[in-house]
Design an enzyme around this catalytic site. Structure first.
Site, PDB file in Angstrom:
ATOM      1  N   ASP A  64      -0.466  -5.866   9.064  1.00  0.00           N
ATOM      2  CA  ASP A  64      -1.522  -4.912   8.734  1.00  0.00           C
ATOM      3  C   ASP A  64      -2.752  -5.719   8.330  1.00  0.00           C
ATOM      4  O   ASP A  64      -2.732  -6.430   7.320  1.00  0.00           O
ATOM      5  CB  ASP A  64      -1.060  -3.991   7.590  1.00  0.00           C
ATOM      6  CG  ASP A  64      -2.051  -2.862   7.336  1.00  0.00           C
ATOM      7  OD1 ASP A  64      -3.185  -2.919   7.868  1.00  0.00           O
ATOM      8  OD2 ASP A  64      -1.700  -1.914   6.606  1.00  0.00           O
ATOM      9  N   LYS A 119     -13.312  -1.184   6.736  1.00  0.00           N
ATOM     10  CA  LYS A 119     -13.917  -1.944   5.636  1.00  0.00           C
ATOM     11  C   LYS A 119     -14.927  -2.951   6.161  1.00  0.00           C
ATOM     12  O   LYS A 119     -16.037  -3.030   5.664  1.00  0.00           O
ATOM     13  CB  LYS A 119     -12.849  -2.662   4.821  1.00  0.00           C
ATOM     14  CG  LYS A 119     -11.517  -1.944   4.724  1.00  0.00           C
ATOM     15  CD  LYS A 119     -11.427  -0.915   3.638  1.00  0.00           C
ATOM     16  CE  LYS A 119     -10.289   0.032   3.941  1.00  0.00           C
ATOM     17  NZ  LYS A 119      -9.564   0.612   2.897  1.00  0.00           N
ATOM     18  N   TRP A 133       0.864  -1.183   0.000  1.00  0.00           N
ATOM     19  CA  TRP A 133       0.000   0.000   0.000  1.00  0.00           C
ATOM     20  C   TRP A 133       0.902   1.235   0.000  1.00  0.00           C
ATOM     21  O   TRP A 133       1.768   1.346   0.871  1.00  0.00           O
ATOM     22  CB  TRP A 133      -0.876  -0.049   1.259  1.00  0.00           C
ATOM     23  CG  TRP A 133      -1.855   1.063   1.402  1.00  0.00           C
ATOM     24  CD1 TRP A 133      -2.714   1.541   0.451  1.00  0.00           C
ATOM     25  CD2 TRP A 133      -2.094   1.850   2.582  1.00  0.00           C
ATOM     26  NE1 TRP A 133      -3.485   2.556   0.969  1.00  0.00           N
ATOM     27  CE2 TRP A 133      -3.118   2.762   2.283  1.00  0.00           C
ATOM     28  CE3 TRP A 133      -1.544   1.848   3.866  1.00  0.00           C
ATOM     29  CZ2 TRP A 133      -3.603   3.684   3.201  1.00  0.00           C
ATOM     30  CZ3 TRP A 133      -2.028   2.755   4.784  1.00  0.00           C
ATOM     31  CH2 TRP A 133      -3.048   3.659   4.455  1.00  0.00           C
ATOM     32  N   ALA A 161      -6.299  -5.072   7.375  1.00  0.00           N
ATOM     33  CA  ALA A 161      -7.280  -4.031   7.037  1.00  0.00           C
ATOM     34  C   ALA A 161      -8.549  -4.606   6.423  1.00  0.00           C
ATOM     35  O   ALA A 161      -9.529  -3.879   6.249  1.00  0.00           O
ATOM     36  CB  ALA A 161      -6.650  -3.024   6.071  1.00  0.00           C
TER      37      ALA A 161
END
Ligand code: LMR
Length: 394
Positions: free
Chosen positions: A208, A243, A127, A210
């Site tokens: 991470d 999300k 990212w 997400a």
């Protein structure tokens, strides 16, 4: 003073949002920023979120400050969601943060305090904001191979070879599931190999997470993170609720640090609290409280899980439809990887010129590295995209 400021290059993903908004074409298709959209193009407020907000509105009798780490009930509910019973609660220090990005930022700040000489290794690609924050904080960094351009899968041999160069105390940033931007993910057995290598090298993972719930399901998507936490003495986990709860703008996330033992966890907790205080004092609470309300109420939780499954299955359906469509158009299986990728994104392997051609000719917006947001599609736009991919010569 301000005349001394340098120009800032705009964030590519956010700039794409702007260009899309300004495009007057009615049939344009937005496959840019990672936001879930339903078949009508809306990013809905989830049913359980609405219900939890109503409940909070009716029952909340104060908006006074929480603790610096946020509401302890949020910490406990998220620890359970992400880690299950993998590690003893006393080993986990945690702070609520403004979104998953806030958690990544605080993790990197903690690393800089604890081990300023440590190199943070990131996947190539990752990212873009990972690289940007690391650079902004002046943290030494290196990248490890991740994506195989030929297969559009993981270059596992390259990844292992590069991670073999990690020094003791270095940090390795891993995507817990649904790799952003590629959509290509490690198999369970490959995770075992990565964890064994990190252990042998004495590295500290920063996971991470997400997109928990967007790939193979809530617990399947946490499986790798749990293995990491269970298999190593220390790790950091930055988890986002943006999300999976669809509460993007509420900025709800958590940073968890799994320490060697309860004593180290206490000291780590004090440092995490300190970092929150320095950067923004108390973390945002509304989204966190909504999440806690949902996770601790069996009926709301069941409804949230059911709606999240609908979201996940709709993305899987679109992946399959697109792969099938491209199979027909190209008379080949070279786009089957789209059905194997998981999460919101797939990097389809188009050149920047091909990405630009799809934008100019068909009004299709994807990030310049050819990352597309699968959730930006619907059953009607999938064939349009498939034709544009073929017309651009991808
Ligand atoms: C993305 O990668 O599109 C999302 O994570 C949104 C963002 O902040 O970039």
């Amino acid at each position: 003073m301000f005349d001394a400021l340098k120009d800032q290059a705009p964030d590519k993903i956010l700039m794409l949002m702007q260009t899309f908004r300004e495009d007057p074409r009615k049939d344009k298709i937005d496959l840019g920023v990672g936001v879930y959209k339903d078949a009508t193009g809306l990013t809905p407020v989830m049913r359980a979120v609405k219900a939890a907000e109503k409940r909070l509105w009716e029952t909340q009798d104060t908006k006074t400050y929480t603790g610096l780490a946020g509401d302890p009930a949020f910490g406990a509910a998220m620890r359970d969601l992400v880690l299950g019973d993998t590690v003893a609660a006393e080993r986990v220090a945690a702070i609520a943060t403004p979104g998953g990005t806030g958690a990544v930022r605080q993790a990197l700040e903690l690393i800089r305090m604890a081990a300023p000489q440590a190199t943070v290794w990131v996947s190539n690609p990752t990212w873009p904001n990972h690289n940007s924050i690391i650079k902004y904080l002046n943290i030494p960094t290196a990248s490890y191979r991740y994506f195989d351009d030929a297969t559009r899968g993981v270059d596992f041999a390259g990844m292992m070879a590069d991670l073999g160069k990690v020094a003791a105390g270095d940090v390795v940033l891993l995507h817990g599931c649904c790799h952003n931007p590629t959509g290509a993910n490690l198999e369970a057995a490959q995770w075992d190999e990565v964890i064994a290598l990190l252990k042998a090298r004495g590295a500290v993972p920063l996971v991470d997470l997400a997109y928990q719930g967007f790939g193979d399901g809530l617990s399947a998507d946490a499986a790798a993170t749990r293995k990491v936490a269970g298999g190593l003495d220390e790790c950091l986990i930055a988890a986002s609720c943006s999300k999976n709860f669809g509460i993007y703008r509420e900025r709800t996330g958590i940073l968890m640090a799994v320490a060697r033992d309860g004593t180290e966890a206490k000291r780590t907790q004090a440092n995490l609290n300190f970092l929150n205080r320095q950067n923004f004092s108390f973390p945002p609470d509304h989204g966190a409280r909504v999440v806690t309300t949902i996770l601790t109420d069996p009926a709301l939780r069941a409804d949230w899980e059911a709606e999240l499954e609908e979201v996940r299955n709709s993305m899987l359906g679109l992946r399959k439809q697109l792969a099938d469509e491209l199979r027909k158009l190209t008379n080949s299986d070279r786009f089957d990887f789209i059905a194997h990728h998981r999460g919101m994104f797939s990097r389809i392997g188009a050149t920047p010129e091909q990405v630009e051609a799809m934008r100019a000719d068909a009004g299709i917006y994807m990030v310049g590295d050819s990352r597309m947001n699968i959730a930006g599609l619907n059953a009607t736009t999938v064939p349009i995209l498939a034709r544009a991919i073929v017309a651009a010569g991808v």
